[in-house]
Scaffold this motif. Structure first.
Motif, mmCIF file in Angstrom:
data_model
loop_
_atom_site.group_PDB
_atom_site.id
_atom_site.type_symbol
_atom_site.label_atom_id
_atom_site.label_comp_id
_atom_site.label_asym_id
_atom_site.label_seq_id
_atom_site.Cartn_x
_atom_site.Cartn_y
_atom_site.Cartn_z
ATOM 1 N N GLY A 270 -14.173 1.265 -5.758
ATOM 2 C CA GLY A 270 -14.338 2.012 -7.193
ATOM 3 C C GLY A 270 -13.309 2.991 -7.627
ATOM 4 N N VAL A 271 -11.972 2.584 -7.246
ATOM 5 C CA VAL A 271 -10.793 3.572 -7.785
ATOM 6 C C VAL A 271 -10.045 2.492 -8.491
ATOM 7 C CG1 VAL A 271 -8.942 4.820 -7.099
ATOM 8 C CG2 VAL A 271 -11.044 4.883 -5.806
ATOM 9 N N ASP A 272 -9.813 2.834 -10.089
ATOM 10 C CA ASP A 272 -9.094 2.007 -10.992
ATOM 11 C C ASP A 272 -7.524 2.568 -10.897
ATOM 12 O OD1 ASP A 272 -11.281 1.176 -11.581
ATOM 13 O OD2 ASP A 272 -11.324 2.166 -13.682
ATOM 14 N N PRO A 273 -6.853 1.795 -10.304
ATOM 15 C CA PRO A 273 -5.157 1.837 -10.470
ATOM 16 C C PRO A 273 -4.595 1.708 -11.837
ATOM 17 C CG PRO A 273 -5.537 -0.149 -9.852
ATOM 18 C CD PRO A 273 -6.924 0.384 -9.876
ATOM 19 N N ASP A 274 -3.299 2.099 -12.341
ATOM 20 C CA ASP A 274 -2.831 1.914 -13.452
ATOM 21 C C ASP A 274 -2.121 0.410 -13.483
ATOM 22 O OD1 ASP A 274 -3.451 4.506 -14.561
ATOM 23 O OD2 ASP A 274 -2.086 5.220 -13.170
ATOM 24 N N ILE A 275 -1.716 0.144 -12.325
ATOM 25 C CA ILE A 275 -1.075 -1.406 -12.220
ATOM 26 C C ILE A 275 -1.728 -1.966 -10.969
ATOM 27 C CG2 ILE A 275 1.142 -2.468 -11.936
ATOM 28 C CD1 ILE A 275 2.638 -0.604 -13.268
ATOM 29 N N VAL A 276 -1.989 -3.298 -11.084
ATOM 30 C CA VAL A 276 -2.496 -4.000 -9.625
ATOM 31 C C VAL A 276 -1.561 -5.287 -9.587
ATOM 32 C CG1 VAL A 276 -4.056 -5.428 -10.795
ATOM 33 C CG2 VAL A 276 -4.471 -4.705 -8.311
ATOM 34 N N CYS A 277 -1.150 -5.119 -8.021
ATOM 35 C CA CYS A 277 -0.303 -6.346 -7.978
ATOM 36 C C CYS A 277 -1.033 -7.264 -7.155
ATOM 37 C CB CYS A 277 0.651 -5.842 -6.792
ATOM 38 S SG CYS A 277 1.853 -4.742 -7.569
ATOM 39 N N LEU A 278 -0.875 -8.752 -7.487
ATOM 40 C CA LEU A 278 -1.691 -9.646 -6.914
ATOM 41 C C LEU A 278 -0.856 -10.929 -6.382
ATOM 42 C CD1 LEU A 278 -4.732 -9.972 -9.329
ATOM 43 C CD2 LEU A 278 -4.704 -8.699 -7.136
ATOM 44 N N ALA A 279 -1.144 -11.483 -5.365
ATOM 45 C CA ALA A 279 -0.453 -12.816 -4.926
ATOM 46 C C ALA A 279 -1.333 -13.417 -3.887
ATOM 47 C CB ALA A 279 0.785 -12.446 -4.403
ATOM 48 N N LYS A 280 -0.787 -14.008 -2.818
ATOM 49 C CA LYS A 280 -1.720 -14.616 -1.989
ATOM 50 C C LYS A 280 -2.938 -15.486 -2.443
ATOM 51 C CE LYS A 280 0.145 -11.932 1.841
ATOM 52 N NZ LYS A 280 0.832 -12.396 2.717
ATOM 53 N N VAL A 281 -4.222 -14.959 -2.371
ATOM 54 C CA VAL A 281 -5.337 -15.627 -2.750
ATOM 55 C C VAL A 281 -5.170 -16.137 -3.984
ATOM 56 C CG1 VAL A 281 -7.704 -15.340 -3.354
ATOM 57 C CG2 VAL A 281 -6.808 -14.396 -1.353
ATOM 58 N N LEU A 282 -4.299 -15.464 -4.891
ATOM 59 C CA LEU A 282 -4.237 -15.831 -6.462
ATOM 60 C C LEU A 282 -3.874 -17.446 -6.563
ATOM 61 C CD1 LEU A 282 -4.105 -15.096 -9.467
ATOM 62 C CD2 LEU A 282 -1.866 -14.169 -8.924
ATOM 63 N N GLY A 283 -2.861 -17.765 -5.905
ATOM 64 C CA GLY A 283 -2.167 -19.054 -6.075
ATOM 65 C C GLY A 283 -3.096 -20.437 -5.372
#
Ligand code: PMP
Length: 444
Positions: A270-283
């Motif tokens: 329940g904590v909101d960052p300003d930027i989130v980085c995704l990869a791995k599961v995403l593709g």
């Protein structure tokens, strides 16, 4: 250990000859060093569901799942169908394509604090561009990362992910350790390092460098020291501090994102960052990364603003098709429930075995991530505690499991097991008995 290595060599003769050829052509014989170990890596032939078969015909239950990429099981038919349909239409066009926005809509549903996302091809690219955007937004150059976190191998962040003992400096103000030759000194000096789970130490750094720090980048759950969980209230404190010192908060959710909850650690804690980085599961098994940012920060990205982000392969149609299929057709609420229950079963089983064995070790994890750290400590909360784990014993344990048909994780103490929707309770029970047998052999 020797007997495990002898057994391994007996079982993997074809792998050995492939490796002997590969070392003539690729440095270390591999495409990335994390795939190799002594005496040589085994070579994949095919995979289906929770299983992998090597070129010698050995079958393994797979908990590495390409370091957390695979979440729907190997060769999942839903993903295969989406990929095949896209391949028939064409691989890549150099033109925008409809599914890009559909996938971003799905990401925004999962990360509602994010206004826009851009695609990249890997986790490394994603963290690299996130830093640029944060610098553009704040007009400042330095960044803070956590000791023990890995964010990819580019120049700004190949720093202090696993610093050696004796080169770490004081616990409250770690000395940045540059892991690679070839990183310009002027680049490295822009990276500061903080201890994980210590908001006081972070505040000291931010106070001291307030005018210079653009961003704090962190894995909200560190997945590159085994699994290190944030202590209660820590992420909230980091959020408060980054606001107080006008610093962009970047959550690197390359491992946790879309895995430990639909909206990853951001949702889970329940904590909101300003930027989130995704990869791995995403593709869905294809190369794909993405960074999402809040409205103000997104408007820094060219052509809205002046921060450049380009890439010939960005949003590759086949990767986007695979990712969209996994996120919208496989990863339902029920799928997460199943993944988490399997994770609980694996962790509980490991804990029971270790308790019976009397081996000093700690099982840590969250959702569908689990690891055993062979470590005397009761609680492992940061890198300096994790690095005290017995790495030699880990390699024996890992090899013992491999020779019995289980790939517990990547061949390194700091990785972890991850589950997929294709794993079954019976896979886990079979795995637990392999762990039990191996630990008994190692301690008898
Ligand atoms: N961030 C984290 C948290 C990671 O674990 C990794 C890779 N394991 C990366 C970034 C880099 O991702 P990639 O290997 O796709 O560049």
């Amino acid at each position: 250990m020797n007997t495990y290595v002898e057994e391994y060599i007996k079982r993997t003769r074809k792998s050995k000859s492939l490796y002997e050829e590969a070392v003539k052509h690729l440095p270390g014989g591999v495409a990335t060093p994390i795939r190799t170990f002594d005496p040589y890596p085994f070579y994949a032939a095919r995979a289906k569901g929770s299983k992998i078969w090597d070129v010698d015909g050995n079958e393994y239950i797979d908990y590495n799942n390409c370091y957390g990429v695979i979440i729907a099981g190997h060769a999942n038919p839903v993903v295969e169908k989406a990929v095949k349909e896209q391949i028939e239409k064409g691989l890549i066009f150099g033109l925008p394509e409809e599914k890009e926005a559909l996938l971003v809509k799905e990401l925004k549903r999962r990360y509602p604090m994010m206004d826009m996302f851009r695609f990249t091809n890997s986790g490394s690219e994603t963290t690299m561009y996130s830093l640029r955007i944060a610098r553009a937004y704040t007009g400042k150059d330095k960044i803070v990362k956590m000791e023990g976190s890995y964010h990819g191998s580019h120049d700004y962040l190949m720093i202090s992910h696993q610093p050696p003992l004796g080169k770490m400096g004081p616990a409250w103000a770690p000395t940045p350790f540059v892991h690679s030759d070839g990183i310009p000194k002027d680049t490295a000096k822009n990276t500061l390092v903080a201890p994980f789970n210590d908001a006081g130490a972070l505040e000291n750094i931010l106070r001291k460098h307030e005018a210079e720090v653009a961003a704090v980048i962190m894995e909200p759950v560190i997945g590159n020291c085994g699994v290190l969980l944030p202590e209660k209230g820590y992420l909230e404190d980091v959020r408060t501090l980054t606001r107080k010192y006008n610093v962009v908060l970047i959550f690197d959710e390359v491992k946790t994102g879309l895995r430990i909850a639909p909206g990853g650690a951001s949702e889970y804690f329940g904590v909101d960052p300003d930027i989130v980085c995704l990869a791995k599961v995403l593709g869905g098994g294809m190369s794909l990364g993405a960074f999402g940012a809040t409205k103000d920060i997104s408007s820094e990205i060219f052509p809205l603003g002046g921060a450049m982000h380009f890439g010939t392969y960005n949003g590759h149609p086949v990767s986007v098709a695979a990712g969209l299929a996994v996120l919208t057709q496989v990863l339902t609420d029920e799928a997460y429930e199943k993944l988490n229950l399997l994770g609980d079963r694996l962790r509980k089983g490991m804990r029971d075995i270790l308790e019976r064995s009397g081996i000093p070790a700690k099982v840590q994890g969250i959702g569908s991530m689990a690891t055993i750290l062979f470590n005397e400590l009761d609680q492992i909360t940061n890198y300096r505690e994790a690095i005290r784990s017995d790495k030699e014993f880990f390699m024996k344990y890992w090899m013992g499991c491999v020779t019995k048909g289980v790939i517990m994780m990547g061949p390194k103490w700091s990785e972890e097991s991850v589950l997929t929707t294709a794993h079954t309770e019976s896979d886990i029970d079979q795995t637990l008995s392999v762990i039990d047998d191996t630990l008994k052999e190692l301690t008898s």
